[in-house]
Write a protein that holds these residues in place. Structure first.
Motif, mmCIF file in Angstrom:
data_model
loop_
_atom_site.group_PDB
_atom_site.id
_atom_site.type_symbol
_atom_site.label_atom_id
_atom_site.label_comp_id
_atom_site.label_asym_id
_atom_site.label_seq_id
_atom_site.Cartn_x
_atom_site.Cartn_y
_atom_site.Cartn_z
ATOM 1 N N ARG A 50 0.874 -1.163 -0.026
ATOM 2 C CA ARG A 50 -0.071 0.141 -0.070
ATOM 3 C C ARG A 50 0.813 1.317 -0.138
ATOM 4 N NH1 ARG A 50 -2.636 -2.867 4.026
ATOM 5 N NH2 ARG A 50 -1.850 -1.281 5.523
ATOM 6 N N ILE A 51 2.129 1.410 0.613
ATOM 7 C CA ILE A 51 2.732 2.491 0.790
ATOM 8 C C ILE A 51 3.229 3.101 -0.404
ATOM 9 C CG2 ILE A 51 5.230 3.452 1.479
ATOM 10 C CD1 ILE A 51 4.862 1.377 4.024
ATOM 11 N N PRO A 52 3.511 2.305 -1.609
ATOM 12 C CA PRO A 52 4.156 3.206 -2.833
ATOM 13 C C PRO A 52 2.763 3.935 -3.454
ATOM 14 C CG PRO A 52 4.953 0.832 -2.621
ATOM 15 C CD PRO A 52 4.006 1.124 -1.635
ATOM 16 N N ALA A 53 1.822 3.283 -3.093
ATOM 17 C CA ALA A 53 0.441 4.050 -3.904
ATOM 18 C C ALA A 53 0.260 5.318 -3.351
ATOM 19 C CB ALA A 53 -0.644 3.197 -3.900
ATOM 20 N N GLY A 54 0.678 5.562 -1.895
ATOM 21 C CA GLY A 54 0.438 6.791 -1.362
ATOM 22 C C GLY A 54 1.209 8.113 -1.505
ATOM 23 N N VAL A 62 11.634 7.317 1.326
ATOM 24 C CA VAL A 62 12.789 7.779 1.445
ATOM 25 C C VAL A 62 13.127 8.224 -0.311
ATOM 26 C CG1 VAL A 62 15.218 8.006 1.594
ATOM 27 C CG2 VAL A 62 13.617 7.276 3.169
ATOM 28 N N ALA A 63 13.148 7.106 -1.116
ATOM 29 C CA ALA A 63 13.511 6.735 -2.549
ATOM 30 C C ALA A 63 12.784 5.888 -3.309
ATOM 31 C CB ALA A 63 14.892 6.775 -2.667
ATOM 32 N N ARG A 64 12.438 6.091 -4.695
ATOM 33 C CA ARG A 64 11.867 5.002 -5.161
ATOM 34 C C ARG A 64 12.698 4.625 -6.708
ATOM 35 N NH1 ARG A 64 5.952 4.891 -5.175
ATOM 36 N NH2 ARG A 64 5.378 6.445 -3.455
ATOM 37 N N GLY A 65 12.896 3.413 -6.807
ATOM 38 C CA GLY A 65 13.468 3.190 -8.008
ATOM 39 C C GLY A 65 12.613 2.395 -9.176
ATOM 40 N N GLU A 66 12.876 1.607 -10.041
ATOM 41 C CA GLU A 66 12.063 1.061 -10.960
ATOM 42 C C GLU A 66 11.326 -0.235 -10.229
ATOM 43 O OE1 GLU A 66 12.470 -1.006 -15.410
ATOM 44 O OE2 GLU A 66 13.739 0.442 -14.819
ATOM 45 N N ARG A 67 12.252 -1.018 -9.655
ATOM 46 C CA ARG A 67 11.464 -2.408 -9.029
ATOM 47 C C ARG A 67 11.506 -2.354 -7.604
ATOM 48 N NH1 ARG A 67 14.581 -2.893 -13.241
ATOM 49 N NH2 ARG A 67 13.910 -4.133 -15.183
ATOM 50 N N CYS A 68 12.154 -1.394 -6.805
ATOM 51 C CA CYS A 68 12.266 -1.458 -5.442
ATOM 52 C C CYS A 68 12.242 -0.089 -4.920
ATOM 53 C CB CYS A 68 13.746 -1.914 -4.916
ATOM 54 S SG CYS A 68 14.026 -3.619 -5.410
ATOM 55 N N TYR A 69 11.851 0.265 -3.803
ATOM 56 C CA TYR A 69 11.862 1.600 -2.838
ATOM 57 C C TYR A 69 12.308 1.189 -1.619
ATOM 58 C CZ TYR A 69 7.534 0.280 -0.430
ATOM 59 O OH TYR A 69 6.734 -0.524 0.661
ATOM 60 N N VAL A 70 12.785 2.639 -1.051
ATOM 61 C CA VAL A 70 13.301 2.706 0.413
ATOM 62 C C VAL A 70 12.337 3.439 1.257
ATOM 63 C CG1 VAL A 70 15.404 3.549 1.732
ATOM 64 C CG2 VAL A 70 15.559 2.663 -0.712
ATOM 65 N N VAL A 71 12.000 2.936 2.333
ATOM 66 C CA VAL A 71 11.328 3.541 3.207
ATOM 67 C C VAL A 71 11.894 3.593 4.571
ATOM 68 C CG1 VAL A 71 9.997 1.341 3.435
ATOM 69 C CG2 VAL A 71 8.713 3.267 4.265
ATOM 70 N N ALA A 184 22.404 13.279 -4.038
ATOM 71 C CA ALA A 184 23.641 12.413 -4.224
ATOM 72 C C ALA A 184 23.355 11.444 -5.467
ATOM 73 C CB ALA A 184 23.542 11.220 -2.992
ATOM 74 N N GLY A 185 22.463 11.773 -6.491
ATOM 75 C CA GLY A 185 22.262 11.180 -7.671
ATOM 76 C C GLY A 185 21.526 9.864 -7.477
ATOM 77 N N GLY A 186 20.723 9.639 -6.336
ATOM 78 C CA GLY A 186 19.918 8.373 -6.489
ATOM 79 C C GLY A 186 18.732 8.554 -7.422
ATOM 80 N N ARG A 187 18.191 7.695 -7.621
ATOM 81 C CA ARG A 187 16.958 7.517 -8.409
ATOM 82 C C ARG A 187 15.752 7.952 -7.798
ATOM 83 N NH1 ARG A 187 16.164 3.900 -13.243
ATOM 84 N NH2 ARG A 187 14.035 4.266 -14.042
ATOM 85 N N GLU A 188 15.156 8.880 -8.391
ATOM 86 C CA GLU A 188 14.071 9.310 -7.743
ATOM 87 C C GLU A 188 12.790 9.484 -8.557
ATOM 88 O OE1 GLU A 188 13.289 9.705 -4.438
ATOM 89 O OE2 GLU A 188 11.375 10.771 -4.715
ATOM 90 N N GLU A 189 11.996 8.887 -8.233
ATOM 91 C CA GLU A 189 10.431 8.921 -9.141
ATOM 92 C C GLU A 189 9.327 9.321 -8.243
ATOM 93 O OE1 GLU A 189 10.147 5.559 -11.450
ATOM 94 O OE2 GLU A 189 12.335 5.549 -12.280
ATOM 95 N N ASN A 190 8.620 10.231 -8.719
ATOM 96 C CA ASN A 190 7.332 10.768 -7.792
ATOM 97 C C ASN A 190 7.708 12.151 -7.217
ATOM 98 O OD1 ASN A 190 4.926 10.671 -6.802
ATOM 99 N ND2 ASN A 190 5.337 9.299 -5.340
#
Length: 190
Positions: A50-54, A62-71, A184-190
Motif C-alpha cells: 500500500r505504501i508506494p501508492a500513497g 525516502v526513494a523510489r527505483g524501478e523495481r524497489c523502493y526505500v522507506v 547524491a544522484g540516487g534515482r527518484e521518481e514521484n
C-alpha cells in the motif's frame, strides 16, 4: 493498617524498593500489540504494497527505483533505520528476479551512502529476516534492513530498559534522507 502504596503513587506501578527508575514508553504498546501488522499475508493486507501508492511523506518513502523502493522503518532500531524492498509482493529472497536482486543491492548501497552523508554513522547492520521465525515482523513481503550504528548507541536504555531513545522525528529523518538521496544522484521518481 494497609501498607499498600496509594494508587497515584509511583510505587504502585512497579516493584517496590528495587532501586530502579522507570522510563515509561506506552507508545511502543501499539507495536508490541501488533496494531500495524497485517491480518494475513495477502497483498490487500500488506502495508508494503500500500505504501508506494500513497504520499511519500505520509508513507515515509525516502526513494523510489524501478523495481524497489526505500522507506523508513516505522518502529526504528535507530534514527535513520531504512528498509529496501521490492514493489512486488514476494516473501522469499530466492523468488526475486535478477533485476530486483540487483536493484535491491544497489539501493542498499545508496541507502548506506546517503545515511553516511546525513547522519555520519560509524557502521551499519544490514539484514533480511527471512520468515516469521527469523524475526520478520511482516514475513509476507521481503525487506532489507539498513540500520545505522554509532559507538555507544547500545547504551543502558535498550539493554536494561528495553527502550530506544531516538533524537529525531521520523518525518524530519525522512525529509533529510530523501533530500540527500536526490542530491547524491540516487534515482527518484514521484
Amino acid at each position: 493498617m494497609n501498607s499498600d502504596p496509594a494508587p497515584e503513587s509511583p510505587a504502585a506501578f512497579g516493584p517496590s524498593d528495587d532501586g530502579l527508575q522507570r522510563l515509561w514508553t506506552p507508545h511502543r504498546m501499539v507495536y508490541i500489540g501488533g496494531q500495524d501488522k497485517p491480518a494475513d499475508g495477502t497483498t490487500q493486507q500488506c502495508p508494503f504494497c500500500r505504501i508506494p501508492a500513497g504520499d511519500d511523506e505520509q508513507g515515509l518513502v525516502v526513494a523510489r527505483g524501478e523495481r524497489c523502493y526505500v522507506v523508513l522503518n516505522l518502529y526504528p532500531y535507530n534514527s535513520g533505520h531504512m528498509m529496501v524492498l521490492p514493489y512486488r509482493h514476494v516473501s522469499d529472497y530466492t523468488d526475486l528476479t535478477d533485476a530486483e536482486t540487483v536493484e535491491l543491492a544497489q539501493m542498499t548501497q545508496q541507502a548506506m551512502r546517503v545515511s553516511r552523508a546525513v547522519h555520519s554513522p560509524a557502521g551499519f547492520n544490514l539484514g533480511i529476516n527471512q520468515g516469521e521465525v527469523a524475526g520478520a515482523g511482516i514475513a509476507a513481503h521481503l525487506h532489507q534492513h539498513v540500520v545505522p550504528r554509532w559507538l555507544g548507541d547500545a547504551n543502558f536504555l535498550p539493554v536494561v530498559g528495553q527502550t530506544k531513545a531516538l533524537p529525531e522525528l521520523l518525518a524530519d529523518t525522512r525529509r533529510r534522507l530523501a533530500d540527500a538521496w536526490k542530491t547524491a544522484g540516487g534515482r527518484e521518481e514521484n
